[in-house]
Design a protein around this motif. Structure first.
Motif, PDB file in Angstrom:
ATOM      1  N   ILE A  30      -2.949   3.208  -3.940  1.00  0.00           N
ATOM      2  CA  ILE A  30      -2.307   4.247  -3.750  1.00  0.00           C
ATOM      3  C   ILE A  30      -3.486   4.929  -2.890  1.00  0.00           C
ATOM      4  O   ILE A  30      -4.548   5.274  -3.598  1.00  0.00           O
ATOM      5  CB  ILE A  30      -1.772   4.975  -4.647  1.00  0.00           C
ATOM      6  N   LEU A  31      -3.045   5.565  -1.691  1.00  0.00           N
ATOM      7  CA  LEU A  31      -4.005   6.455  -1.022  1.00  0.00           C
ATOM      8  C   LEU A  31      -3.372   7.920  -1.299  1.00  0.00           C
ATOM      9  O   LEU A  31      -2.258   8.002  -0.933  1.00  0.00           O
ATOM     10  CB  LEU A  31      -4.051   6.177   0.458  1.00  0.00           C
ATOM     11  N   LEU A  32      -4.248   8.779  -2.083  1.00  0.00           N
ATOM     12  CA  LEU A  32      -3.473   9.972  -2.641  1.00  0.00           C
ATOM     13  C   LEU A  32      -4.191  11.260  -1.826  1.00  0.00           C
ATOM     14  O   LEU A  32      -5.337  11.370  -2.188  1.00  0.00           O
ATOM     15  CB  LEU A  32      -3.560   9.819  -3.909  1.00  0.00           C
ATOM     16  N   ASP A  33      -3.593  12.019  -1.229  1.00  0.00           N
ATOM     17  CA  ASP A  33      -3.992  13.212  -0.796  1.00  0.00           C
ATOM     18  C   ASP A  33      -3.757  14.410  -2.006  1.00  0.00           C
ATOM     19  O   ASP A  33      -3.073  14.274  -2.665  1.00  0.00           O
ATOM     20  CB  ASP A  33      -3.093  13.959   0.309  1.00  0.00           C
ATOM     21  N   LEU A  34      -4.653  15.385  -1.963  1.00  0.00           N
ATOM     22  CA  LEU A  34      -4.728  16.546  -3.207  1.00  0.00           C
ATOM     23  C   LEU A  34      -3.696  17.569  -2.815  1.00  0.00           C
ATOM     24  O   LEU A  34      -3.120  18.145  -3.585  1.00  0.00           O
ATOM     25  CB  LEU A  34      -5.998  16.746  -3.263  1.00  0.00           C
ATOM     26  N   ASN A  35      -3.987  18.143  -1.497  1.00  0.00           N
ATOM     27  CA  ASN A  35      -3.308  19.286  -0.963  1.00  0.00           C
ATOM     28  C   ASN A  35      -1.808  19.018  -0.445  1.00  0.00           C
ATOM     29  O   ASN A  35      -1.982  18.660   0.758  1.00  0.00           O
ATOM     30  CB  ASN A  35      -4.153  19.925  -0.193  1.00  0.00           C
ATOM     31  N   MET A  36      -0.896  19.176  -1.201  1.00  0.00           N
ATOM     32  CA  MET A  36       0.719  18.879  -0.616  1.00  0.00           C
ATOM     33  C   MET A  36       1.476  19.922  -1.172  1.00  0.00           C
ATOM     34  O   MET A  36       1.223  20.463  -2.319  1.00  0.00           O
ATOM     35  CB  MET A  36       0.983  17.314  -0.953  1.00  0.00           C
ATOM     36  N   PRO A  37       2.466  20.116  -0.404  1.00  0.00           N
ATOM     37  CA  PRO A  37       3.595  20.964  -1.115  1.00  0.00           C
ATOM     38  C   PRO A  37       4.294  20.440  -2.274  1.00  0.00           C
ATOM     39  O   PRO A  37       4.192  18.906  -2.536  1.00  0.00           O
ATOM     40  CB  PRO A  37       4.406  21.209   0.075  1.00  0.00           C
ATOM     41  N   VAL A  38       5.063  21.146  -2.923  1.00  0.00           N
ATOM     42  CA  VAL A  38       5.908  20.605  -3.864  1.00  0.00           C
ATOM     43  C   VAL A  38       5.272  20.149  -5.313  1.00  0.00           C
ATOM     44  O   VAL A  38       5.245  20.797  -6.209  1.00  0.00           O
ATOM     45  CB  VAL A  38       6.981  19.446  -3.545  1.00  0.00           C
ATOM     46  N   THR A  58      -8.523  12.745   0.997  1.00  0.00           N
ATOM     47  CA  THR A  58      -8.437  14.249   1.319  1.00  0.00           C
ATOM     48  C   THR A  58      -9.348  14.748   2.292  1.00  0.00           C
ATOM     49  O   THR A  58     -10.345  14.150   2.591  1.00  0.00           O
ATOM     50  CB  THR A  58      -8.400  14.980   0.138  1.00  0.00           C
ATOM     51  N   SER A  59      -9.029  15.726   2.739  1.00  0.00           N
ATOM     52  CA  SER A  59      -9.875  16.641   3.662  1.00  0.00           C
ATOM     53  C   SER A  59     -10.814  17.605   2.685  1.00  0.00           C
ATOM     54  O   SER A  59     -11.724  18.278   3.414  1.00  0.00           O
ATOM     55  CB  SER A  59      -8.947  17.563   4.667  1.00  0.00           C
ATOM     56  N   SER A  60     -10.519  17.698   1.471  1.00  0.00           N
ATOM     57  CA  SER A  60     -11.106  18.701   0.595  1.00  0.00           C
ATOM     58  C   SER A  60     -12.820  18.189   0.384  1.00  0.00           C
ATOM     59  O   SER A  60     -12.914  17.016  -0.159  1.00  0.00           O
ATOM     60  CB  SER A  60     -10.545  18.782  -0.768  1.00  0.00           C
ATOM     61  N   ILE A  61     -13.634  19.003   0.693  1.00  0.00           N
ATOM     62  CA  ILE A  61     -15.042  18.812   0.326  1.00  0.00           C
ATOM     63  C   ILE A  61     -15.432  19.665  -0.775  1.00  0.00           C
ATOM     64  O   ILE A  61     -16.687  19.628  -1.165  1.00  0.00           O
ATOM     65  CB  ILE A  61     -15.891  18.975   1.667  1.00  0.00           C
ATOM     66  N   ALA A  92       0.762  -1.225  -0.021  1.00  0.00           N
ATOM     67  CA  ALA A  92       0.072  -0.026  -0.065  1.00  0.00           C
ATOM     68  C   ALA A  92       0.970   1.270  -0.049  1.00  0.00           C
ATOM     69  O   ALA A  92       1.804   1.261   0.678  1.00  0.00           O
ATOM     70  CB  ALA A  92      -1.050   0.076   1.340  1.00  0.00           C
ATOM     71  N   CYS A  93       0.527   2.206  -0.803  1.00  0.00           N
ATOM     72  CA  CYS A  93       1.250   3.486  -0.826  1.00  0.00           C
ATOM     73  C   CYS A  93       0.422   4.485  -0.351  1.00  0.00           C
ATOM     74  O   CYS A  93      -0.581   4.709  -0.839  1.00  0.00           O
ATOM     75  CB  CYS A  93       1.669   3.546  -2.309  1.00  0.00           C
ATOM     76  N   ILE A  94       0.915   5.337   0.315  1.00  0.00           N
ATOM     77  CA  ILE A  94       0.318   6.470   0.998  1.00  0.00           C
ATOM     78  C   ILE A  94       0.987   7.740   0.596  1.00  0.00           C
ATOM     79  O   ILE A  94       2.422   7.982   0.856  1.00  0.00           O
ATOM     80  CB  ILE A  94       0.366   6.451   2.476  1.00  0.00           C
ATOM     81  N   ILE A  95       0.662   8.666  -0.300  1.00  0.00           N
ATOM     82  CA  ILE A  95       1.036  10.026  -0.696  1.00  0.00           C
ATOM     83  C   ILE A  95       0.359  11.099   0.064  1.00  0.00           C
ATOM     84  O   ILE A  95      -0.817  11.528  -0.257  1.00  0.00           O
ATOM     85  CB  ILE A  95       1.130  10.178  -2.062  1.00  0.00           C
ATOM     86  N   ASP A  96       1.057  11.524   1.240  1.00  0.00           N
ATOM     87  CA  ASP A  96       0.305  12.708   1.869  1.00  0.00           C
ATOM     88  C   ASP A  96       1.377  13.134   3.014  1.00  0.00           C
ATOM     89  O   ASP A  96       2.258  12.478   3.252  1.00  0.00           O
ATOM     90  CB  ASP A  96      -0.782  11.967   3.044  1.00  0.00           C
ATOM     91  N   ASP A  97       1.092  14.697   3.085  1.00  0.00           N
ATOM     92  CA  ASP A  97       2.378  15.397   3.735  1.00  0.00           C
ATOM     93  C   ASP A  97       1.772  15.465   5.280  1.00  0.00           C
ATOM     94  O   ASP A  97       2.645  16.060   6.095  1.00  0.00           O
ATOM     95  CB  ASP A  97       2.149  16.815   3.100  1.00  0.00           C
ATOM     96  N   ASP A  98       0.666  15.022   5.784  1.00  0.00           N
ATOM     97  CA  ASP A  98       0.384  15.169   6.980  1.00  0.00           C
ATOM     98  C   ASP A  98       0.950  13.845   7.840  1.00  0.00           C
ATOM     99  O   ASP A  98       0.206  12.731   7.777  1.00  0.00           O
ATOM    100  CB  ASP A  98      -1.166  14.989   6.971  1.00  0.00           C
ATOM    101  N   PRO A  99       1.915  14.057   8.703  1.00  0.00           N
ATOM    102  CA  PRO A  99       2.458  12.983   9.466  1.00  0.00           C
ATOM    103  C   PRO A  99       1.486  12.217  10.372  1.00  0.00           C
ATOM    104  O   PRO A  99       1.498  11.049  10.633  1.00  0.00           O
ATOM    105  CB  PRO A  99       3.501  13.643  10.251  1.00  0.00           C
ATOM    106  N   ILE A 100       0.343  13.065  10.875  1.00  0.00           N
ATOM    107  CA  ILE A 100      -0.647  12.409  11.853  1.00  0.00           C
ATOM    108  C   ILE A 100      -1.446  11.550  10.976  1.00  0.00           C
ATOM    109  O   ILE A 100      -1.941  10.191  11.558  1.00  0.00           O
ATOM    110  CB  ILE A 100      -1.365  13.521  12.406  1.00  0.00           C
ATOM    111  N   PHE A 101      -1.752  11.954   9.995  1.00  0.00           N
ATOM    112  CA  PHE A 101      -2.685  11.091   9.104  1.00  0.00           C
ATOM    113  C   PHE A 101      -1.986   9.726   8.749  1.00  0.00           C
ATOM    114  O   PHE A 101      -2.508   8.688   8.816  1.00  0.00           O
ATOM    115  CB  PHE A 101      -3.140  11.919   7.725  1.00  0.00           C
ATOM    116  N   VAL A 102      -0.670   9.816   8.213  1.00  0.00           N
ATOM    117  CA  VAL A 102       0.052   8.937   7.882  1.00  0.00           C
ATOM    118  C   VAL A 102       0.235   7.826   8.923  1.00  0.00           C
ATOM    119  O   VAL A 102      -0.144   6.408   8.897  1.00  0.00           O
ATOM    120  CB  VAL A 102       1.583   9.352   7.456  1.00  0.00           C
TER     121      VAL A 102
END
Length: 132
Positions: free
Chosen positions: A61-69, A94-97, A7-17
């Motif tokens: 892949i679990l992909l977040d939308l809002n990340m830096p870079v 994502t947290s985007s609604i 499983a791949c997690i692509i997310d910049d939030d360490p708490i979510f990860v």
């Protein structure tokens, strides 16, 4: 239910990860994880694996939308250009609604679902059932 190999997690939030990995372990969701903090980091790691036809590609892949870079949309736009024989299931988590994000996700054939954070063990069970 089938257990996911990688499983791949692509997310910049360490708490979510951290939380998602913990829930995945408790749900016996997968054998191993790949974690990336932005789309560019994920792309730089996954592209050579895809091009070499290596077996160590993620199944999910679990992909977040809002990340830096490089955000999730930019990652998707680049990722789908890479020819890949293995079918990789992509979930936007994502947290985007924002309805515009939800509608935009429908434009990508390789996105299986759009999930709002936080992810639950029930959602993981549904993902495992869908991968059977």
């Amino acid at each position: 239910m089938n257990k996911v190999d990688i499983a791949c997690i692509i997310d910049d939030d360490p708490i979510f990860v951290f939380g998602t990995k913990k829930i995945m372990k408790l749900a016996n969701f997968c054998n191993s994880f790949l974690v990336f903090h932005n789309g560019e980091e994920a792309l730089n790691h996954l592209k050579p694996i895809i091009e070499s036809n290596n077996d160590s590609l993620p199944d999910v892949i679990l992909l977040d939308l809002n990340m830096p870079v490089m955000d999730g949309w930019e990652f998707l736009d680049e990722f789908i250009k890479i020819p890949c024989e293995k079918e990789i299931t992509i979930y936007i988590v994502t947290s985007s609604i924002d309805p515009m994000d939800f509608d935009r996700a429908k434009d990508y054939d390789n996105i299986s679902n759009y999930l709002i954070k936080p992810i639950s063990s029930q959602k993981l069970q549904e993902i495992m059932s869908a991968s059977e």
